[in-house]
Design a protein around this motif. Structure first.
Motif, mmCIF file in Angstrom:
data_model
loop_
_atom_site.group_PDB
_atom_site.id
_atom_site.type_symbol
_atom_site.label_atom_id
_atom_site.label_comp_id
_atom_site.label_asym_id
_atom_site.label_seq_id
_atom_site.Cartn_x
_atom_site.Cartn_y
_atom_site.Cartn_z
ATOM 1 N N GLY A 1 9.961 3.487 -16.063
ATOM 2 C CA GLY A 1 10.086 2.297 -15.242
ATOM 3 C C GLY A 1 9.090 1.239 -15.647
ATOM 4 O O GLY A 1 8.575 1.247 -16.770
ATOM 5 N N ILE A 2 8.801 0.351 -14.715
ATOM 6 C CA ILE A 2 7.856 -0.743 -14.939
ATOM 7 C C ILE A 2 6.932 -0.824 -13.734
ATOM 8 O O ILE A 2 7.385 -0.796 -12.587
ATOM 9 N N GLY B 1 4.940 3.481 -17.101
ATOM 10 C CA GLY B 1 5.394 2.108 -17.288
ATOM 11 C C GLY B 1 5.766 1.797 -18.727
ATOM 12 O O GLY B 1 5.080 2.186 -19.667
ATOM 13 N N TRP B 2 6.863 1.061 -18.890
ATOM 14 C CA TRP B 2 7.401 0.699 -20.204
ATOM 15 C C TRP B 2 6.536 -0.381 -20.857
ATOM 16 O O TRP B 2 6.295 -1.433 -20.279
ATOM 17 N N THR C 1 5.237 -1.506 -7.508
ATOM 18 C CA THR C 1 3.902 -2.096 -7.537
ATOM 19 C C THR C 1 2.889 -0.999 -7.844
ATOM 20 O O THR C 1 3.031 0.142 -7.397
ATOM 21 N N ALA C 2 1.893 -1.344 -8.607
ATOM 22 C CA ALA C 2 0.870 -0.381 -9.044
ATOM 23 C C ALA C 2 -0.213 -0.262 -7.980
ATOM 24 O O ALA C 2 -1.321 -0.775 -8.132
ATOM 25 N N VAL C 3 0.110 0.423 -6.888
ATOM 26 C CA VAL C 3 -0.846 0.652 -5.801
ATOM 27 C C VAL C 3 -0.963 2.148 -5.558
ATOM 28 O O VAL C 3 -0.047 2.914 -5.869
ATOM 29 N N GLY C 4 -2.086 2.563 -5.012
ATOM 30 C CA GLY C 4 -2.291 3.969 -4.672
ATOM 31 C C GLY C 4 -2.013 4.889 -5.845
ATOM 32 O O GLY C 4 -2.476 4.666 -6.962
ATOM 33 N N GLY C 5 -1.226 5.941 -5.596
ATOM 34 C CA GLY C 5 -0.911 6.916 -6.630
ATOM 35 C C GLY C 5 0.317 6.598 -7.457
ATOM 36 O O GLY C 5 0.712 7.386 -8.324
ATOM 37 N N ILE C 6 0.936 5.441 -7.226
ATOM 38 C CA ILE C 6 2.161 5.101 -7.941
ATOM 39 C C ILE C 6 1.968 5.059 -9.462
ATOM 40 O O ILE C 6 2.820 5.559 -10.196
ATOM 41 N N GLU D 1 0.859 -1.179 0.000
ATOM 42 C CA GLU D 1 0.000 0.000 0.000
ATOM 43 C C GLU D 1 0.897 1.231 0.000
ATOM 44 O O GLU D 1 1.957 1.227 0.612
ATOM 45 N N ASP D 2 0.478 2.267 -0.666
ATOM 46 C CA ASP D 2 1.199 3.536 -0.647
ATOM 47 C C ASP D 2 0.317 4.573 -1.321
ATOM 48 O O ASP D 2 -0.540 4.224 -2.128
ATOM 49 N N THR D 3 0.520 5.816 -0.989
ATOM 50 C CA THR D 3 -0.307 6.857 -1.590
ATOM 51 C C THR D 3 0.422 7.504 -2.761
ATOM 52 O O THR D 3 0.100 7.253 -3.915
ATOM 53 N N PHE D 4 1.425 8.293 -2.482
ATOM 54 C CA PHE D 4 2.180 9.008 -3.517
ATOM 55 C C PHE D 4 3.600 9.166 -2.975
ATOM 56 O O PHE D 4 3.985 10.238 -2.512
ATOM 57 N N PRO D 5 4.394 8.070 -2.966
ATOM 58 C CA PRO D 5 5.673 8.061 -2.256
ATOM 59 C C PRO D 5 6.716 9.016 -2.834
ATOM 60 O O PRO D 5 6.980 9.027 -4.035
#
Length: 159
Positions: free
Chosen positions: A102-103, A82-83, A71-76, A51-55
């Motif tokens: 990135g990926i 992504g490539w 990982t594609a969570v929160g605002g990431i 989990e993360d918001t906008f690191p």
């Protein structure tokens, strides 16, 4: 295949060797210039969050020109372009190599994170504009497994 050097900032200082990988745990850094130097020296920044918001760490890595596997969570997904050359079933990775940063990987899929993280660390060329051509020569041991094993050895007091 090259040896791997994995650096984790913000940990108790320690260096472990696991197979052909060296895991270097580095204490928390208060000097932002030192942190930026770590990002600039890295071939890749891995942010495997459940989990993360906008690191901020992702923004810092990108500002230093360091490709990100996250990982594609929160605002990431709003932070990382992504490539499109990365295998992805969900459509997060839709940018060409010249604009990708990135990926993005599915949350909770450790094997997917490991595959994406290790292949670029071996073969990405660092170029202005964060281009991400990929040549896959991934070693067999996964990033998360190497770090986990090093921490377990440290906790057991083993060399």
């Amino acid at each position: 295949t090259r040896d791997l050097l994995l650096i984790a900032l913000g940990e108790d200082p320690c260096t472990e060797h696991v197979g052909r990988a060296q895991v270097r745990l580095v204490p928390y850094q208060t000097d932002s210039a030192v942190v930026a130097n770590y990002f600039r020296a890295a071939d890749l920044y891995v942010h495997a969050a459940k989990e993360d918001t906008f690191p901020n760490a992702i923004l810092e890595a990108l500002a230093c020109g360091t490709p990100v596997v996250a990982t594609a969570v929160g605002g990431i997904p709003e932070q990382v372009k992504g490539w499109s050359g990365a295998q992805n079933l969900s459509g997060w990775n839709r940018y060409e190599a010249g604009t990708a940063a990135g990926i993005l990987v599915p949350p909770g899929d450790r094997a997917f994170v490991d595959r994406c993280a290790l292949a670029p660390a071996i073969g990405w060329e660092r170029r202005p504009g964060r281009s991400l051509p990929l040549r896959s020569e991934a070693p067999s041991r996964a990033v998360s497994g190497v770090v986990r094993e090093a921490r377990e050895r440290k906790n057991r007091g083993e060399p």
